[in-house]
Motif scaffolding. Structure first.
Motif, short mmCIF file in Angstrom:
data_model
loop_
_atom_site.label_atom_id
_atom_site.label_comp_id
_atom_site.label_asym_id
_atom_site.label_seq_id
_atom_site.Cartn_x
_atom_site.Cartn_y
_atom_site.Cartn_z
N ALA A 53 -1.60 32.59 60.47
CA ALA A 53 -0.81 31.92 59.43
C ALA A 53 -0.94 30.41 59.54
N GLY A 54 -0.92 29.88 60.76
CA GLY A 54 -1.08 28.44 60.93
C GLY A 54 -2.42 27.95 60.44
N PHE A 86 -9.13 22.43 63.76
CA PHE A 86 -8.10 23.19 63.04
C PHE A 86 -7.20 23.99 63.96
N LYS A 87 -7.65 24.26 65.17
CA LYS A 87 -6.92 25.13 66.09
C LYS A 87 -5.50 24.64 66.38
N PHE A 88 -5.26 23.34 66.23
CA PHE A 88 -3.92 22.82 66.49
C PHE A 88 -2.90 23.47 65.57
N ARG A 89 -3.30 23.76 64.35
CA ARG A 89 -2.37 24.36 63.38
C ARG A 89 -1.83 25.71 63.88
N GLN A 132 -8.21 16.54 62.69
CA GLN A 132 -6.93 17.14 63.07
C GLN A 132 -6.55 16.73 64.49
N ARG A 133 -5.29 16.81 64.82
CA ARG A 133 -4.86 16.55 66.20
C ARG A 133 -5.59 17.50 67.13
N SER A 188 -12.83 29.15 74.57
CA SER A 188 -14.02 28.39 74.99
C SER A 188 -13.82 26.90 74.84
N GLY A 189 -12.75 26.49 74.18
CA GLY A 189 -12.53 25.05 74.09
C GLY A 189 -11.50 24.56 73.09
N ASN A 190 -11.69 24.81 71.80
CA ASN A 190 -10.81 24.19 70.82
C ASN A 190 -9.39 24.75 70.83
N HIS A 191 -9.25 26.07 70.97
CA HIS A 191 -7.90 26.64 71.09
C HIS A 191 -7.28 26.22 72.41
#
Length: 341
Positions: free
Chosen positions: A157-158, A54-57, A49-50, A80-83
């Motif tokens: 939802a994303g 998955f957090k990009f969604r 994912q970009r 902590s990082g991905n979000h």
């Protein structure tokens, strides 16, 4: 004030918003993994994912749900990082100022990426300071919108769009295994699965060291624990969110845990057999399927591979530790019905 609990309609709205912005990530299978488990397993690879997860969604969906005046005032998040990376990236794409609160011990790779997308990073001590309080204070001081990593209806939802795509591509599933930190991905997955594959059993997977979600599901209320210590840094949280717990309570069949050693072995398997880099948190669901394989034989199983953001030096040291524990039979990985785009 009553909570705004997301619904499947919100997942569909998110899918429409994200069209052309979020990647429709590939669904892969492995002959060796199927042989090991006796099941037909479909891996939804959000490590492609970009932003690497998955957090990009959820981040982009929440950002797009803001009106123009709110976007102009900027956004704040803690992660902590991905979000952190996801919201920084989404904000950069849309020309929005982002401030991200990160723990001082966050992986350096994730800190560099967050700053690389143009966000301002503010550090805190996860063991002595409260990130929610810090985030709320900074958002109020700057008049910015607070977009937390999991306790937000538009974020949930994303995240649900990953499962929506998986079921559209793989077809009906008997079970879906999803990594669990704060619960945004699991709640979104449960919303999508309940509508698209009603017979599918949804299972959340946490690090063994931090089973607050498992305790919460058993008690029927949110349980808060001390900050756990695990290599699955994306799942090192102390409690589920108020917006996602009602969904998890009503639509998730079970929550299980796996050890750090099992995560390392799964990282090794992904790298050696499927030729993909997966971070420890991203291995939670697959590791649980491997450990519970006796009860899954003959079933069609979905697995959300949540991300691949891991420092390569650390990645190498961890998979070397796995040694020869993984099987040596030849394996094949193939794309699902739709190719990665």
């Amino acid at each position: 004030m009553p909570l705004n609990i997301p619904t499947f309609d919100d997942v569909l709205t998110a899918a429409a918003r994200l069209a052309g912005l979020a990647h429709r990530t590939p669904v892969l299978t492995s002959r060796t993994f199927n042989d090991l488990t006796g099941a037909e397993v479909f891996f939804k690879c959000e490590n492609f994912q970009r932003g690497g997860a998955f957090k990009f969604r959820g981040a982009m969906n929440a950002l797009l749900a803001l009106d123009i005046s709110a976007r102009a005032r900027g956004v704040v998040a803690y992660s902590s990082g991905n979000h952190a990376q996801a919201l920084a990236y989404a904000a950069a794409i849309k020309g929005v100022k982002a401030v991200i609160i990160m723990p001082r011990d966050a992986p350096e790779l994730k800190v560099r990426a967050t700053r690389g997308y143009g966000a301002e990073v503010i550090f805190y001590d996860r063991y002595s300071e409260n990130r929610e309080e810090i985030g709320g204070r900074i958002a109020a001081e700057r008049g910015a919108a607070l977009i937390p990593p999991y306790d937000h209806p538009d974020v949930i939802a994303g995240q649900g769009t990953a499962t929506l795509e998986l079921i559209q591509e793989a077809g009906p599933l008997d079970a879906l295994y999803v990594c669990l930190g704060g619960g945004g991905l699991l709640a979104g997955a449960a919303l999508a699965a309940a509508e698209c594959a009603p017979a599918c059993r949804v299972v959340g997977v946490e690090p063994e060291a931090g089973n607050d979600g498992q305790q919460s599901l058993a008690r029927g209320e949110v349980v808060t624990i001390e900050v756990p210590k695990s290599i699955a840094d994306g799942a090192v949280v102390t409690h589920l969110g108020a917006h996602n717990f009602p969904v998890i309570r009503d639509k998730v069949a079970a929550i299980t845990t796996v050890s750090d050693d099992a995560l390392i072995e799964m990282m090794h398997f992904f790298a050696e057999r499927m030729k993909i880099v997966v971070e420890p948190t991203g291995c939670l669901a697959a590791a649980a399927v491997r450990s519970e394989s006796q009860s899954l034989r003959g079933q069609r199983i979905g697995v959300i591979v949540s991300g691949g953001n891991v420092d390569l030096t650390r990645f190498a040291s961890l998979i070397m530790a796995a040694g020869d524990k993984t099987p040596r039979e030849p394996a094949m990985a193939r794309a699902g019905p739709e190719t990665f785009r």
